[in-house]
Design a protein around this motif. Structure first.
Motif, PDB file in Angstrom:
ATOM      1  N   ASP A  26       0.790  -1.230   0.000  1.00 38.18           N
ATOM      2  CA  ASP A  26       0.000   0.000   0.000  1.00 38.18           C
ATOM      3  C   ASP A  26       0.821   1.278   0.000  1.00 38.18           C
ATOM      4  O   ASP A  26       0.322   2.329  -0.373  1.00 38.18           O
ATOM      5  N   ALA A  27       2.075   1.229   0.434  1.00 33.49           N
ATOM      6  CA  ALA A  27       2.889   2.448   0.522  1.00 33.49           C
ATOM      7  C   ALA A  27       4.343   2.066   0.754  1.00 33.49           C
ATOM      8  O   ALA A  27       4.646   0.927   1.143  1.00 33.49           O
ATOM      9  N   VAL A  28       5.234   3.018   0.510  1.00 35.19           N
ATOM     10  CA  VAL A  28       6.625   2.876   0.931  1.00 35.19           C
ATOM     11  C   VAL A  28       6.729   3.384   2.367  1.00 35.19           C
ATOM     12  O   VAL A  28       6.225   4.469   2.681  1.00 35.19           O
ATOM     13  N   ALA A  29       7.360   2.634   3.239  1.00 40.77           N
ATOM     14  CA  ALA A  29       7.444   3.013   4.652  1.00 40.77           C
ATOM     15  C   ALA A  29       8.739   3.754   4.964  1.00 40.77           C
ATOM     16  O   ALA A  29       8.718   4.888   5.440  1.00 40.77           O
ATOM     17  N   HIS A  30       9.885   3.115   4.708  1.00 40.74           N
ATOM     18  CA  HIS A  30      11.159   3.728   5.076  1.00 40.74           C
ATOM     19  C   HIS A  30      12.297   3.090   4.295  1.00 40.74           C
ATOM     20  O   HIS A  30      12.113   2.062   3.629  1.00 40.74           O
ATOM     21  N   VAL A  31      13.456   3.725   4.388  1.00 33.80           N
ATOM     22  CA  VAL A  31      14.685   3.211   3.775  1.00 33.80           C
ATOM     23  C   VAL A  31      15.724   3.017   4.873  1.00 33.80           C
ATOM     24  O   VAL A  31      15.654   3.647   5.936  1.00 33.80           O
ATOM     25  N   VAL A  32      16.712   2.130   4.608  1.00 36.92           N
ATOM     26  CA  VAL A  32      17.717   1.791   5.616  1.00 36.92           C
ATOM     27  C   VAL A  32      19.103   1.900   4.988  1.00 36.92           C
ATOM     28  O   VAL A  32      19.353   1.339   3.912  1.00 36.92           O
ATOM     29  N   PHE A  33      20.005   2.615   5.686  1.00 43.39           N
ATOM     30  CA  PHE A  33      21.376   2.791   5.234  1.00 43.39           C
ATOM     31  C   PHE A  33      22.338   2.398   6.342  1.00 43.39           C
ATOM     32  O   PHE A  33      22.045   2.602   7.527  1.00 43.39           O
ATOM     33  N   ALA A  34      23.505   1.863   5.962  1.00 40.82           N
ATOM     34  CA  ALA A  34      24.630   1.685   6.871  1.00 40.82           C
ATOM     35  C   ALA A  34      25.612   2.819   6.631  1.00 40.82           C
ATOM     36  O   ALA A  34      25.885   3.180   5.483  1.00 40.82           O
ATOM     37  N   PHE A 173       7.543  14.831   3.637  1.00 35.55           N
ATOM     38  CA  PHE A 173       6.374  14.171   4.193  1.00 35.55           C
ATOM     39  C   PHE A 173       6.516  12.658   4.213  1.00 35.55           C
ATOM     40  O   PHE A 173       6.005  11.998   5.116  1.00 35.55           O
ATOM     41  N   ARG A 174       7.233  12.112   3.234  1.00 32.23           N
ATOM     42  CA  ARG A 174       7.347  10.650   3.154  1.00 32.23           C
ATOM     43  C   ARG A 174       8.377  10.288   2.092  1.00 32.23           C
ATOM     44  O   ARG A 174       8.806  11.142   1.309  1.00 32.23           O
ATOM     45  N   ILE A 175       8.758   9.014   2.089  1.00 32.77           N
ATOM     46  CA  ILE A 175       9.549   8.469   0.992  1.00 32.77           C
ATOM     47  C   ILE A 175       8.601   8.219  -0.174  1.00 32.77           C
ATOM     48  O   ILE A 175       7.612   7.493  -0.042  1.00 32.77           O
ATOM     49  N   GLY A 176       8.895   8.818  -1.319  1.00 35.01           N
ATOM     50  CA  GLY A 176       8.033   8.649  -2.482  1.00 35.01           C
ATOM     51  C   GLY A 176       8.375   7.412  -3.288  1.00 35.01           C
ATOM     52  O   GLY A 176       7.503   6.608  -3.635  1.00 35.01           O
ATOM     53  N   HIS A 177       9.661   7.234  -3.591  1.00 37.87           N
ATOM     54  CA  HIS A 177      10.059   6.053  -4.353  1.00 37.87           C
ATOM     55  C   HIS A 177      11.547   5.774  -4.186  1.00 37.87           C
ATOM     56  O   HIS A 177      12.306   6.619  -3.719  1.00 37.87           O
ATOM     57  N   HIS A 228       5.096   6.217  -9.689  1.00 39.14           N
ATOM     58  CA  HIS A 228       5.958   5.087  -9.353  1.00 39.14           C
ATOM     59  C   HIS A 228       6.419   5.182  -7.908  1.00 39.14           C
ATOM     60  O   HIS A 228       6.719   6.252  -7.408  1.00 39.14           O
ATOM     61  N   SER A 229       6.419   4.041  -7.257  1.00 40.96           N
ATOM     62  CA  SER A 229       7.021   3.891  -5.936  1.00 40.96           C
ATOM     63  C   SER A 229       8.324   3.118  -6.023  1.00 40.96           C
ATOM     64  O   SER A 229       9.085   3.050  -5.057  1.00 40.96           O
ATOM     65  N   HIS A 242      18.777   6.223  -6.425  1.00 43.25           N
ATOM     66  CA  HIS A 242      18.404   7.341  -5.560  1.00 43.25           C
ATOM     67  C   HIS A 242      17.152   7.036  -4.758  1.00 43.25           C
ATOM     68  O   HIS A 242      16.388   6.130  -5.088  1.00 43.25           O
ATOM     69  N   VAL A 243      17.005   7.800  -3.684  1.00 40.87           N
ATOM     70  CA  VAL A 243      15.805   7.792  -2.856  1.00 40.87           C
ATOM     71  C   VAL A 243      15.093   9.114  -3.077  1.00 40.87           C
ATOM     72  O   VAL A 243      15.716  10.180  -3.060  1.00 40.87           O
ATOM     73  N   SER A 244      13.780   9.050  -3.296  1.00 37.37           N
ATOM     74  CA  SER A 244      12.999  10.250  -3.596  1.00 37.37           C
ATOM     75  C   SER A 244      12.023  10.545  -2.468  1.00 37.37           C
ATOM     76  O   SER A 244      11.411   9.631  -1.908  1.00 37.37           O
ATOM     77  N   THR A 245      11.877  11.824  -2.149  1.00 39.93           N
ATOM     78  CA  THR A 245      11.019  12.242  -1.041  1.00 39.93           C
ATOM     79  C   THR A 245      10.045  13.310  -1.505  1.00 39.93           C
ATOM     80  O   THR A 245      10.401  14.191  -2.294  1.00 39.93           O
ATOM     81  N   GLU A 246       8.828  13.248  -1.003  1.00 39.12           N
ATOM     82  CA  GLU A 246       7.820  14.226  -1.408  1.00 39.12           C
ATOM     83  C   GLU A 246       7.788  15.402  -0.448  1.00 39.12           C
ATOM     84  O   GLU A 246       7.728  15.236   0.774  1.00 39.12           O
TER      85      GLU A 246
END
Length: 358
Positions: A26-34, A173-177, A228-229, A242-246
């Motif tokens: 239903d949505a992208v929640a989060h991203v994880v980086f080291a 507001f959130r991670i878009g894709h 696109h997500s 890349h990580v995209s944010t709205e």
């Protein structure tokens, strides 16, 4: 098997077949980086528009957005810098059970802010992908929540009112894709479509109609979903592009750029508008060189929107703005021993995008 519908402009393209999905995320929640230097990474993310959560020393850092998700970014202390993966939101607890049965995996407790349960998978290229459900949402954060009225030659919506927004971080507001590169485009695309119900919205292909760049949206039925997500680019190695944010609007994108410039971070590409997805975009590099995008005003589609197929060209990646940065362009000479699909991709991206650009 369901098949996407080709657009009229690409009758010779190989159509991406959509397998019957196990679940529909239903949505992208989060991203994880080291990260080796979590302090500098956290400082960049705050300047970029995330808000930090309190944390003890030596444990992962979490940063939230202005929406209701408990966090958007997890930064794990490590001896190396790398992208670990991302999480998607399940529509219900039954989706976790269905996916767990399909891949013979456990349903286990989440260990980040907000709690909840998850199924943890590994995609064909070795990235972590979690499906989560049951976490506790958080209250939204206060920010400008109304669009600035726009004057046009035909209507005056702003009279005796100026536009003087402050130079400040663009509120995320959130991670878009998330955009991924894969040496096995077909396998990776099928993996995400089958497990999470992704729908190809637009597909760009090289000569001969071979898909090379796919933009995939979530299947939310009659509810609109982002253009696109997830995007997947065929390439020689598995990497995160890349990580995209709205953020709120073009004004937030612009003032966010000014703030990041003032703080000394590395600008990468923008401001411009994408062609596929229509987002107003601006790209930045984080302290180790990974790309982060602010965007606003993106396209939304329901499940019945047909898939478009288009030739892959450099100029097809954006509508207005500067050309791709040099580091995003392929080498001027095609490597002799490159696989045929890589050669086709390089040749497509070497075509000059606009007569007035070098």
């Amino acid at each position: 098997m369901n098949e996407s519908t080709p657009s009229h402009n690409a009758p010779d393209f190989r159509i991406i077949e959509r397998p019957e999905p196990i679940v529909r995320a239903d949505a992208v929640a989060h991203v994880v980086f080291a990260r080796r230097d979590t302090d500098t990474m956290a400082r960049f993310l705050e300047d970029f528009g995330f808000r930090p959560l309190e944390h003890p020393e030596g444990v992962p850092r979490y940063l939230r957005g202005y929406g209701t998700l408990p966090f958007c970014v997890e930064v794990i202390p490590s001896s190396e810098d790398r992208f670990i993966g991302f999480a998607l939101v399940a529509k219900n607890a039954g989706d976790l059970e269905a996916l767990a049965r399909y891949d013979s995996l456990p349903v286990e407790a989440c260990d980040g802010p907000g709690g909840g349960m998850r199924v943890r998978l590994t995609d064909p290229d070795g990235r972590r992908v979690d499906l989560i459900h049951g976490f506790s949402p958080v209250p939204t954060l206060a920010t400008r929540d109304e669009l600035i009225p726009v004057n046009t030659p035909f209507s005056a919506h702003r009279v005796n009112v100026t536009v003087r927004t402050p130079v400040e971080p663009a509120p995320v507001f959130r991670i878009g894709h998330v955009v991924l590169q894969s040496p096995n485009f077909d396998v990776t695309a099928d993996w995400y479509m089958r497990r999470f119900g992704f729908i190809p919205t637009d597909v760009q292909g090289t000569e001969g109609g071979r898909p090379a760049l796919g933009f995939f949206r979530l299947d939310r039925g009659t509810e609109p979903a982002d253009h696109h997500s997830l995007a997947i680019l065929a390439g020689p190695s598995a990497t995160m592009l890349h990580v995209s944010t709205e953020t709120l609007d073009i004004e937030a994108v612009g003032q966010g750029q000014q703030f990041l410039r003032a703080r000394g971070w590395t600008h990468f590409w923008g401001i411009g508008r994408h062609r596929l997805g229509s987002q107003v975009f601006d790209y930045w590099k984080d302290p180790v060189g990974d790309e982060w995008e602010h965007y606003s005003d993106g396209d939304l589609m329901t499940a019945e929107y047909p898939t478009g197929y288009h030739p892959l060209t450099r100029g097809g990646l954006w509508t207005w703005g500067d050309d791709l940065p040099e580091s995003m362009r392929p080498p001027e000479e095609v490597p002799e021993h490159a696989p045929p699909e890589v050669k086709a991709l390089i040749q497509a991206l070497l075509v000059p995008p606009r007569p007035w650009l070098r």
